[in-house]
Design a protein around this motif. Sequence first.
Motif, PDB file in Angstrom:
ATOM      1  N   ASN A  76       0.860  -1.177   0.000  1.00 45.86           N
ATOM      2  CA  ASN A  76       0.000   0.000   0.000  1.00 45.86           C
ATOM      3  C   ASN A  76       0.899   1.230   0.000  1.00 45.86           C
ATOM      4  O   ASN A  76       1.684   1.428   0.927  1.00 45.86           O
ATOM      5  CB  ASN A  76      -0.896  -0.024   1.244  1.00 45.86           C
ATOM      6  N   LEU A  80      -2.074   5.990  -1.549  1.00 41.47           N
ATOM      7  CA  LEU A  80      -2.389   5.293  -2.799  1.00 41.47           C
ATOM      8  C   LEU A  80      -1.630   5.834  -4.007  1.00 41.47           C
ATOM      9  O   LEU A  80      -1.963   5.489  -5.139  1.00 41.47           O
ATOM     10  CB  LEU A  80      -3.903   5.357  -3.113  1.00 41.47           C
ATOM     11  N   ARG A  81      -0.596   6.628  -3.787  1.00 44.15           N
ATOM     12  CA  ARG A  81       0.046   7.331  -4.898  1.00 44.15           C
ATOM     13  C   ARG A  81       1.433   6.769  -5.179  1.00 44.15           C
ATOM     14  O   ARG A  81       2.438   7.236  -4.640  1.00 44.15           O
ATOM     15  CB  ARG A  81       0.136   8.826  -4.586  1.00 44.15           C
ATOM     16  N   ASP A 100      -3.617  -0.202  -4.205  1.00 41.62           N
ATOM     17  CA  ASP A 100      -3.756   1.219  -4.505  1.00 41.62           C
ATOM     18  C   ASP A 100      -4.632   1.494  -5.724  1.00 41.62           C
ATOM     19  O   ASP A 100      -4.226   2.142  -6.694  1.00 41.62           O
ATOM     20  CB  ASP A 100      -2.368   1.844  -4.694  1.00 41.62           C
ATOM     21  N   ASP A 101      -5.853   1.003  -5.664  1.00 46.82           N
ATOM     22  CA  ASP A 101      -6.803   1.142  -6.754  1.00 46.82           C
ATOM     23  C   ASP A 101      -8.197   1.038  -6.157  1.00 46.82           C
ATOM     24  O   ASP A 101      -8.469   0.129  -5.365  1.00 46.82           O
ATOM     25  CB  ASP A 101      -6.579   0.028  -7.782  1.00 46.82           C
ATOM     26  N   SER A 103     -11.033   1.319  -8.214  1.00 50.60           N
ATOM     27  CA  SER A 103     -11.885   1.360  -9.405  1.00 50.60           C
ATOM     28  C   SER A 103     -12.908   0.232  -9.483  1.00 50.60           C
ATOM     29  O   SER A 103     -13.801   0.278 -10.323  1.00 50.60           O
ATOM     30  CB  SER A 103     -11.018   1.327 -10.659  1.00 50.60           C
ATOM     31  N   ARG A 104     -12.783  -0.784  -8.644  1.00 50.96           N
ATOM     32  CA  ARG A 104     -13.713  -1.917  -8.716  1.00 50.96           C
ATOM     33  C   ARG A 104     -14.110  -2.377  -7.316  1.00 50.96           C
ATOM     34  O   ARG A 104     -13.388  -2.146  -6.349  1.00 50.96           O
ATOM     35  CB  ARG A 104     -13.081  -3.107  -9.444  1.00 50.96           C
ATOM     36  N   VAL A 110      -3.715  -7.118 -13.156  1.00 52.91           N
ATOM     37  CA  VAL A 110      -3.179  -6.236 -14.194  1.00 52.91           C
ATOM     38  C   VAL A 110      -1.895  -6.871 -14.721  1.00 52.91           C
ATOM     39  O   VAL A 110      -1.238  -7.654 -14.022  1.00 52.91           O
ATOM     40  CB  VAL A 110      -2.886  -4.824 -13.660  1.00 52.91           C
ATOM     41  N   VAL A 119      -4.656  -7.133  -7.881  1.00 51.84           N
ATOM     42  CA  VAL A 119      -5.127  -5.893  -7.261  1.00 51.84           C
ATOM     43  C   VAL A 119      -6.267  -6.256  -6.316  1.00 51.84           C
ATOM     44  O   VAL A 119      -7.254  -6.853  -6.734  1.00 51.84           O
ATOM     45  CB  VAL A 119      -5.616  -4.879  -8.304  1.00 51.84           C
ATOM     46  N   PRO A 121      -8.681  -4.229  -4.311  1.00 54.00           N
ATOM     47  CA  PRO A 121      -9.029  -2.807  -4.224  1.00 54.00           C
ATOM     48  C   PRO A 121      -9.199  -2.283  -2.800  1.00 54.00           C
ATOM     49  O   PRO A 121      -9.777  -2.936  -1.927  1.00 54.00           O
ATOM     50  CB  PRO A 121     -10.343  -2.723  -4.997  1.00 54.00           C
ATOM     51  N   GLU A 216      -6.652  -6.536 -16.675  1.00 49.70           N
ATOM     52  CA  GLU A 216      -6.315  -5.355 -17.458  1.00 49.70           C
ATOM     53  C   GLU A 216      -4.921  -5.528 -18.043  1.00 49.70           C
ATOM     54  O   GLU A 216      -3.971  -5.810 -17.311  1.00 49.70           O
ATOM     55  CB  GLU A 216      -6.373  -4.100 -16.600  1.00 49.70           C
TER      56      GLU A 216
END
Length: 217
Positions: A76, A80-81, A100-101, A103-104, A110, A119, A121, A216
């Motif tokens: 982590n 998250l950057r 660090d995502d 989106s889901r 990935v 990932v 999330p 992805e």
Amino acid sequence: LWDRVGVKVSSHMVGQAVEKHQALAKEIVDRGHEATGHGQTWEPQYSMTPEEERIGYQASIDTIQRVTGTRPIGFNAFWLRGTPNTLGILQDLGFIYHIDDISRDEPFTVAVNGKPFAVVPYTIRNNDIVRFDSAATTNAAYLQDLKDDFEVLYAEAATRRRMMSISAHDRISGIPGRVKLLEEFIRYAQKQKGVVFMRKDEIAKWALSAANVPHES
């Protein structure tokens, strides 16, 4: 709390904090929880060079492994950057997932250097560091939001895999009233058929081996 409800969690450990509180870090692992990477120091990865990232992550691995006896395989980043280099460096160092995502609402993979990288999330909405930043947030309101999120995801899970993440920081949620709300939510969720609580490393290993997991390129 975790012992009472029979839940094992993932603890994101900063290496220097592990150095300063070795007995606590070791106890977390001895109780069956996961020790996962959160950098060696509390400073942003996004301002680091690739070499600084690599050195910091390796130092974190070495510290956690020496103190707790386990090697972190999840990561982590600071808020998250990460950087465009983060996932490749993590993969080279033996990590298998990051969080660090947002989106889901399900685990996915990935492609990193042509290989799948998991990932698991993270969450901003169900995160005490965000929710309790405002003194107006009450325990009762947060508990209701958790239940509302759960109910929607549980209904969707009838036709699609769903995962719900909750983030609790010891300095924020480690007070009696917030422990109470977390216990009430966990016991509520545990009563629902088919619900399981898993460490993030367990979810990542599942995502890397299961069929039809979103990917992805």
